[in-house]
Design an enzyme around this catalytic site. Structure first.
Site, PDB file in Angstrom:
ATOM      1  N   ARG B  61     -31.426  20.444 -39.447  1.00 57.04           N
ATOM      2  CA  ARG B  61     -30.383  21.292 -38.857  1.00 57.04           C
ATOM      3  C   ARG B  61     -30.706  23.014 -38.836  1.00 57.04           C
ATOM      4  NH1 ARG B  61     -28.081  17.649 -36.433  1.00 57.04           N
ATOM      5  NH2 ARG B  61     -26.498  16.524 -37.579  1.00 57.04           N
ATOM      6  N   ASP B 151     -33.541  13.430 -29.017  1.00 55.18           N
ATOM      7  CA  ASP B 151     -32.565  12.615 -29.695  1.00 55.18           C
ATOM      8  C   ASP B 151     -31.119  13.241 -29.669  1.00 55.18           C
ATOM      9  OD1 ASP B 151     -31.584  10.635 -31.277  1.00 55.18           O
ATOM     10  OD2 ASP B 151     -31.345  12.233 -33.117  1.00 55.18           O
ATOM     11  N   HIS B 231     -33.218   4.436 -33.562  1.00 61.17           N
ATOM     12  CA  HIS B 231     -31.964   3.706 -34.158  1.00 61.17           C
ATOM     13  C   HIS B 231     -31.233   2.621 -33.109  1.00 61.17           C
ATOM     14  CE1 HIS B 231     -30.390   6.662 -31.437  1.00 61.17           C
ATOM     15  NE2 HIS B 231     -30.454   7.637 -32.261  1.00 61.17           N
ATOM     16  N   ASP B 304     -32.103   8.762 -39.770  1.00 65.45           N
ATOM     17  CA  ASP B 304     -31.029   9.357 -38.855  1.00 65.45           C
ATOM     18  C   ASP B 304     -30.087  10.291 -39.555  1.00 65.45           C
ATOM     19  OD1 ASP B 304     -29.869  10.597 -36.688  1.00 65.45           O
ATOM     20  OD2 ASP B 304     -28.897   8.799 -35.659  1.00 65.45           O
TER      21      ASP B 304
HETATM   22 ZN   LIG Z   1     -29.987   9.417 -31.994  1.00 66.13          ZN
END
Ligand SMILES: [Zn+2]
Lengths: 307, 432
Positions: B61, B151, B231, B304
């Site tokens: 982040r 992503d 994922h 993730d």
């Molecule tokens: Zn993703």
């Protein structure tokens, strides 16, 4: 029962109690000059409407007022709701005001469930997204019982945009709890993936299911669904799934036609059907008031109806 | 230089107890009855030693949402979870689509020093999906980026995806695809199936993931490139990957801890702590993912880890951001779902959580993913698999609290983590 978030919150006994209480409300008010019962005097009911729905809002307001409750209405327009205050902050404000019940209408599925985690009072789901509208299902059941005398074994056909319909979800749950046999009819595009797990029969063919139906419930279908390819055109939709006079003639003599409103005349229902003697559309509105009175009364544990 | 550490009675990969001497950043000796040579002796009595874990998929982040996580707080969570390297995803603000941003993230990681932070570069400018970012500049930067991903967004233009796959071959890069055919997931809130039908939440069909994986493995085969699939969440995806690997396509894939454990019925609470993208799926999918991880069809577990500020989760399901924390509980979830069920031994865990992710993401060059043998860099963790604990969100190192495991009793506790011989975690506490 603390909240009414889903029609599934009601078992057969509880659902029947709501319907019986609604009938008592009707009886208690009949003949009164002032249409008001003192049962919820001093209690506060907050109507929290994040979505425009004049008819449901007015119905709940009137229901609370007839029980002598104090009523506050927050609408999306003109309150902090539209200024982007979070649902949680709004909940805390209502909490501070001492709301005994919060009636919430919201465009997002599950919003009433979230609210119920943040307030001490009772939460009534007045329609959440494409999830549920339990008081609509109760008033529909009340109407069916009043017209046809029973719910057990009743054959109810629900037609239209089941995928996006909170009315359909609540009706399927409540009616199956009450022993009715439900068929949902729609083009396959307007049925949810996973509908096979519902306690219903599924059909793509309206004409086939009409002759055996005791109740036909037409759901509102928005013309805009066409642009997302749910159906090719409004005309094709109404030809295949609309209830017109020809189709109405296929119904058994006693069968009734329901619609939760607001209607798209000419789309899912033809004017002559909506205005026919089979139609319960006007009764549904007045029954809504009695049923919502019963729900508020039972949730808030008011004094005796007869008092 | 520190005097080093002598770990007495440590069970490498859960095997017979031996002594392990860490000195000068490397594993100096492995054997029985080792002498300390001045090192601090740590009698670890039966703890399991594993190579330091490598996470291919972390959202730190920073820059942009330091209220949700920073490189420092995320590094701490990673070290506590037994990680020695994490790949920081590119969807920051500004997006990590230039050499400048990836170097900034890489430097912040170095300054914290708890794990190696390997920035992932965006495939397209601003994650916009229309123009390639300067992938070569990011590869040549101090951060030496080798993994590129948009992503959160799928690289959906097939021509652009093909070019990206081709282009990164020049510097040994890999495209990590978030596989989601977005036209099939407009407004989607959860897995499409029995539960979405009942809950009135718009469905995210498995086919939206599988369609992109099918397309991308064919593209990777055609241009002879390496593809990594982020994922994977469905049984169908596992089947497609198995088929592609059988054909010799150079494809790798990861699964998250939460997709190995949790299912879509949790959405019935409408608590958005369970909202994630791709969504939680069915028990059948969970079973297929476990089987795929066990047989190696799925190469890696990647967290993730997606921290979110309180206001982004304490709201309506539909208004909440998708994502959940993962770094601190990842190894526990893998122990619960794969080891305690007999599907992987600890060597298998080391392979899926360290060796293979280090190869996929390129952190092998920094000494990650190696075996625990004399001469190897001392990147390792010590785990007590016998203890269980109840997850308390307030105790997590992340700045955010959006763990889906709150109140769950989970097995295993990371007691210590070493990064190049330096303890980043000791006695379950981060050292910075
Ligand atoms: Zn993703």
């Amino acid at each position: 029962m603390k909240h009414l978030l889903s029609a599934a919150d009601l078992d057969r006994e509880a659902a029947t109690l709501v319907l019986d209480t609604a009938a008592q409300m009707d009886a208690a008010l009949a003949g009164r000059e002032v249409k008001k019962l003192p049962t919820l005097r001093g209690r506060t009911v907050v109507n929290l409407f994040y979505e425009d729905s004049t008819r449901t809002r007015i119905s709940f307001e009137l229901a609370a007022k007839r029980l002598s409750a104090d009523v506050i209405t927050f609408s999306a327009k003109g309150s902090s709701v539209s200024k982007g205050e979070s649902l949680k902050d709004t909940a805390l404000t209502l909490e501070a005001m001492g709301a005994d019940a919060v009636v919430v209408r919201h465009s997002m599925s599950g919003a009433p469930h979230r609210l119920a985690q943040w307030v001490r009072g009772s939460v009534v789901n007045a329609g959440d997204g494409t999830h549920e509208h339990p008081t609509q299902a109760l008033l529909d059941a009340f109407t069916m019982r009043a017209r046809l005398g029973r719910l057990e074994g009743l054959r109810v056909t629900i037609v239209g945009d089941v995928l996006h319909s909170r009315v359909a979800r609540s009706n399927v749950l409540l009616l199956s709890t009450l022993g009715a046999e439900v068929t949902v009819v729609a083009p396959p595009t307007l049925l949810p993936v996973g509908v096979d797990a519902w306690p219903v029969e599924v059909s793509f063919d309206l004409d086939q299911s009409l002759p055996k139906a005791d109740v036909v419930m037409m759901l509102r279908v928005q013309r805009e669904r066409m642009s997302a390819s749910y159906f090719p055109s409004p005309r094709e939709y109404s030809r295949r799934y609309g209830l017109d006079a020809t189709r109405m003639a296929m119904l058994a003599e006693h069968a009734i036609v329901m619609h939760p409103g607001p209607m798209n005349r000419g789309m899912e229902i033809a004017a002559e059907v909506a205005d026919s003697v089979r139609s319960t559309i006007v009764e549904q509105v007045s029954n809504g008031l009695s049923v919502r009175m019963a729900v508020l009364y039972l949730l808030l544990g008011g004094a005796e109806v007869a008092a | 230089m520190t005097p080093g550490w002598l770990l007495r009675g440590v069970r490498l990969y859960g095997e017979a107890p031996v002594d392990l001497l860490i000195k000068d950043g490397v594993i100096a000796e492995v054997g029985s009855g080792l002498r300390a040579h001045g090192a601090d002796v740590f009698d670890v009595g039966g703890l399991v030693a594993l190579p330091g874990l490598v996470d291919l998929h972390t959202h730190l982040r920073e820059p942009g949402r330091e209220d949700a996580e920073t490189v420092t707080s995320g590094s701490r969570a990673a070290a506590l979870g037994g990680f020695t390297a994490v790949h920081a995803m590119a969807n920051t603000d500004p997006v990590a689509d230039t050499a400048g941003v990836v170097e900034q993230v890489w430097r912040l990681g170095r300054e914290t020093g708890l794990v190696d932070v390997a920035p992932v570069g965006a495939v397209t400018v601003g994650l916009g999906g229309s123009q390639l970012a300067e992938l070569g500049a990011m590869a040549d930067s101090a951060a030496r980026v080798r993994m590129f991903s948009d992503d959160g967004h799928c690289v959906s233009d097939p021509a652009l995806m093909r070019r990206a796959l081709e282009y990164v071959k020049a510097f040994g890069g890999v495209i990590a695809q978030h596989a989601e055919e977005h036209r099939l997931t407009e407004g989607a809130q959860m897995n499409e199936g029995v539960h979405s039908a009942r809950l009135g939440l718009t469905g995210w069909p498995a086919a939206a993931e599988e369609a992109i994986i099918a397309r991308d493995v064919l593209l990777a085969e055609h241009v002879g490139s390496r593809l990594h699939v982020c994922h994977v969440s469905t049984a169908g995806s596992v089947e497609l990957l198995r088929w592609a690997k059988g054909r010799g396509v150079d494809v790798t894939a990861e699964v998250t801890p939460h997709h190995l454990l949790l299912t879509d019925e949790l959405a019935a609470t409408y608590d958005p702590v369970y909202k994630v993208n791709p969504p939680l799926r069915t028990a059948c999918d969970v079973e297929a993912l476990r089987a795929g991880l066990a047989d190696g069809t799925i190469d890696a577990v990647a967290t993730d880890h997606a921290p979110h500020a309180v206001e982004d989760k304490e709201c309506e399901w539909g208004a909440a951001r998708p994502g959940m924390l993962g770094l601190q509980q990842a190894l526990s979830i893998v122990q619960l779902t794969m080891v305690d069920t007999g599907r992987l031994d600890w060597r298998g865990v080391a392979d899926r959580m360290s060796a293979r992710p280090a190869r996929i993401g390129g952190t092998v060059r920094d000494g990650h993913g190696g075996d625990l043998v004399a001469g190897a860099p001392a990147n390792l963790l010590l785990l007590d698999p016998a203890v269980t604990s109840v997850v308390d969100p307030a105790e997590l190192a992340s700045r955010s609290r959006n763990t889906p495991y709150a109140g769950r009793e989970l097995p295993g506790r990371v007691v210590a983590t070493f990064l190049r011989g330096v303890p980043t975690v000791l006695d379950g506490k981060a050292q910075a």
